[in-house]
Write an enzyme that holds these catalytic residues in place. Structure first.
Site, PDB file in Angstrom:
ATOM      1  N   ASP A  59       3.033  -6.656  -1.465  1.00 16.66           N
ATOM      2  CA  ASP A  59       3.988  -6.874  -0.395  1.00 16.66           C
ATOM      3  C   ASP A  59       3.492  -8.087   0.403  1.00 16.66           C
ATOM      4  OD1 ASP A  59       6.069  -6.231   1.580  1.00 16.66           O
ATOM      5  OD2 ASP A  59       4.394  -5.561   2.826  1.00 16.66           O
ATOM      6  N   ASP A  77       1.725  -2.051   2.927  1.00 17.59           N
ATOM      7  CA  ASP A  77       1.267  -1.565   4.225  1.00 17.59           C
ATOM      8  C   ASP A  77       2.160  -0.502   4.838  1.00 17.59           C
ATOM      9  OD1 ASP A  77       2.950  -3.087   6.807  1.00 17.59           O
ATOM     10  OD2 ASP A  77       3.336  -3.695   4.756  1.00 17.59           O
TER      11      ASP A  77
END
Length: 222
Positions: free
Chosen positions: A8, A166
């Protein structure tokens, strides 16, 4: 073939919330509205259209229709060039360089639109490390649908892979795609670490290369 490590971007490799916050305030100022960083960061993770829609709803503005479309277009225009307040998380560059030096295949899978994703990778001199980049507008669907993550892996050559993220969206995406998930704990999640499904968690990118190596070794064990 070495495994792929798919990342990500916002809240994982980069702290972009200050730029997203500034872009949102610049755009919504024309309508007499502003936001705190916490408000904006709370909506980060599901792509720019969702972010702008949630911000519009929070101030009683339309989240669909031509007025919203114009607002979103203005936000995307401002956001594409917004890198001045964004920073790499500590240790990101050496961790990525170590993984690349070990022959691991690196890729990006983010809900950030593709143009600002590529712009921020160029800004930090990281574009050469990521031959595969899937943005939030690369496919018809976004994370947590597993299709973008699967597309990133396919473009990277398939085979074994790990996903590093995250957030709640990232954890859900990894589960849906059936990939191991390494959770960076210092990003934009709202849920306690223990409540998010993950294979390993880390707060310092210096730990990431060894976590990846341990996961790869465990997967390769008979």
């Amino acid at each position: 073939m070495q495994p792929a490590v798919i990342f990500d971007l916002d809240g994982t490799l980069i702290d972009s919330a200050p730029d997203i916050h500034a872009a949102a305030n610049a755009v919504f100022a024309a309508h007499g509205h502003s936001f705190t960083r916490a408000e904006v960061q709370g909506f980060v993770g599901r792509g720019a259209p969702n972010l702008v829609a949630r911000l519009a709803e929070a101030r009683g503005l339309p989240a669909t229709g031509p007025d919203f479309d114009a607002l979103l277009a203005r936000f995307l225009h401002v956001y594409e060039g917004a890198q001045g307040l964004t920073t790499l998380y500590p240790g990101v560059r050496p961790a990525l360089e170590t993984l690349a030096a070990r022959g691991l295949r690196l890729a990006i899978c983010t809900n950030k639109p593709l143009a600002p994703t590529r712009a921020v990778l160029r800004h930090f001199g990281l574009a050469g490390l990521f031959p595969v980049v899937i943005g939030g507008d690369s496919l018809a669907v976004k994370k947590p649908d597993p299709a973008p993550l699967r597309a990133a892996l396919a473009q990277a050559g398939g085979g074994q892979a790990l996903f590093v993220g995250d957030s709640e969206v990232d954890a859900e995406t990894a589960q849906a795609a059936g990939l191991p998930f390494l959770l960076f704990t210092e990003g934009y999640r709202k849920t306690p670490v223990a409540a998010l499904p993950h294979d390993a968690a880390f707060a310092d990118f210096a730990a990431l290369p060894d976590l990846v190596a341990a996961r790869v070794s465990a997967s390769a064990a008979p």
